[in-house]
Scaffold this active site. Sequence first.
Site, PDB file in Angstrom:
ATOM      1  N   ALA A   7     -18.755  30.592  10.915  1.00 59.42           N
ATOM      2  CA  ALA A   7     -18.310  29.549  10.012  1.00 59.42           C
ATOM      3  C   ALA A   7     -18.452  30.107   8.425  1.00 59.42           C
ATOM      4  O   ALA A   7     -19.518  30.091   7.950  1.00 59.42           O
ATOM      5  CB  ALA A   7     -19.044  28.294  10.144  1.00 59.42           C
ATOM      6  N   ASN A   9     -17.078  30.421   4.274  1.00 60.51           N
ATOM      7  CA  ASN A   9     -16.374  29.389   3.243  1.00 60.51           C
ATOM      8  C   ASN A   9     -15.091  29.153   3.206  1.00 60.51           C
ATOM      9  O   ASN A   9     -14.507  28.136   2.994  1.00 60.51           O
ATOM     10  CB  ASN A   9     -16.876  29.664   2.087  1.00 60.51           C
ATOM     11  CG  ASN A   9     -18.528  29.846   1.631  1.00 60.51           C
ATOM     12  OD1 ASN A   9     -19.103  28.746   1.600  1.00 60.51           O
ATOM     13  ND2 ASN A   9     -19.003  31.133   1.431  1.00 60.51           N
ATOM     14  N   ALA A 109     -26.212  33.782   6.451  1.00 59.40           N
ATOM     15  CA  ALA A 109     -26.424  34.190   7.686  1.00 59.40           C
ATOM     16  C   ALA A 109     -25.208  35.451   7.888  1.00 59.40           C
ATOM     17  O   ALA A 109     -25.694  36.358   8.702  1.00 59.40           O
ATOM     18  CB  ALA A 109     -25.873  33.196   8.538  1.00 59.40           C
ATOM     19  N   ASP A 110     -24.100  35.519   7.412  1.00 66.20           N
ATOM     20  CA  ASP A 110     -23.164  36.433   7.643  1.00 66.20           C
ATOM     21  C   ASP A 110     -23.576  37.776   7.258  1.00 66.20           C
ATOM     22  O   ASP A 110     -23.394  38.839   7.889  1.00 66.20           O
ATOM     23  CB  ASP A 110     -21.818  36.173   6.956  1.00 66.20           C
ATOM     24  CG  ASP A 110     -21.970  35.869   5.598  1.00 66.20           C
ATOM     25  OD1 ASP A 110     -23.108  35.749   4.942  1.00 66.20           O
ATOM     26  OD2 ASP A 110     -21.030  35.966   4.915  1.00 66.20           O
ATOM     27  N   ARG A 111     -24.411  37.970   6.233  1.00 63.43           N
ATOM     28  CA  ARG A 111     -24.772  39.223   5.463  1.00 63.43           C
ATOM     29  C   ARG A 111     -26.019  39.671   6.693  1.00 63.43           C
ATOM     30  O   ARG A 111     -26.068  40.910   6.683  1.00 63.43           O
ATOM     31  CB  ARG A 111     -25.509  38.933   4.219  1.00 63.43           C
ATOM     32  CG  ARG A 111     -24.449  38.345   3.432  1.00 63.43           C
ATOM     33  CD  ARG A 111     -24.976  38.120   1.892  1.00 63.43           C
ATOM     34  NE  ARG A 111     -24.916  39.303   1.243  1.00 63.43           N
ATOM     35  CZ  ARG A 111     -25.359  39.414  -0.134  1.00 63.43           C
ATOM     36  NH1 ARG A 111     -25.644  38.274  -0.731  1.00 63.43           N
ATOM     37  NH2 ARG A 111     -25.379  40.363  -0.773  1.00 63.43           N
ATOM     38  N   THR A 133     -14.544  35.233   1.048  1.00 61.80           N
ATOM     39  CA  THR A 133     -14.466  34.408  -0.343  1.00 61.80           C
ATOM     40  C   THR A 133     -15.140  34.998  -1.342  1.00 61.80           C
ATOM     41  O   THR A 133     -14.518  35.090  -2.399  1.00 61.80           O
ATOM     42  CB  THR A 133     -15.023  32.966  -0.044  1.00 61.80           C
ATOM     43  OG1 THR A 133     -14.425  32.502   0.998  1.00 61.80           O
ATOM     44  CG2 THR A 133     -14.848  32.248  -1.165  1.00 61.80           C
TER      45      THR A 133
END
Length: 262
Positions: A7, A9, A109-111, A133
């Site tokens: 999930a 941005n 979290a994505d990083r 984004t």
Amino acid sequence: MLLAIDAGNTNVVFALVKDLEIRARWRIATDPRRTADEYAVWLRQLLDLEGYGLDDISGVIIGTVVPRALHNLSVLSEKYFKTAPLVAGQGAAEWGVALDVVEPKTVGADRVLNAIAAHAGHKGDLIVIDFGTATTFDVIDYTGAYKGGIIAPGINLSLDSLVAAAAKLPRIAIEAPEDTRSVIGRTTEDQMHIGIFWGYVAMMEGLVARMKAEIGRPVKVLATGGLATLFEKHSSVFDAIEPDLTIRGLAMLHERTKTKTG
């Protein structure tokens, strides 16, 4: 089969994963107000098109940088897949990698998921550029530790801000200029294409050069995110394009958690 949910941005990406292999993926615009029932109706149809059903999903893992989206995604897992989801970085699904920064809890979290997948697939020091984004530049050292990075405005965000603030500038597509040999535009649209595209390439190449100089060791540069391929033919800064890095990180974290908890 695992349902991995990233999930972000701008979009929420759903991927079906079996034995760490991505079998299907879909994306929908991020809206924290979207209910579990709405997700289920949409997802059921897409699963059916791929020859799957809700019963084929036995596990769910969620990674999110949008806290308000987590509740409805968790309800989706519990109500329609009859399983409590793992949430990346929380509880049993703790990261398991060193976050060598001043404020570890603030790292998206994505990083961290990108760092997990990048280190699993490549040896040595790494820079991961994620075009979302925001465009993020992350450093992962040879031990797999996350060392920090850079956050820059995403290319779409930059263009949106420019058009919104300048009344006479038109909206243009995000693409390479028609004549890639020239950086002197003869029309307003040409000048905008050059400024957005080559300006972004220059920023990216300049920041990577500075990061490599600071690291002081050989570094491999990976690119991920929806717009990574846009720059691939026009810059030699990337060593590899891996568009599914975040989803792969979710799948790896899920496998690691299953092994740890039995």
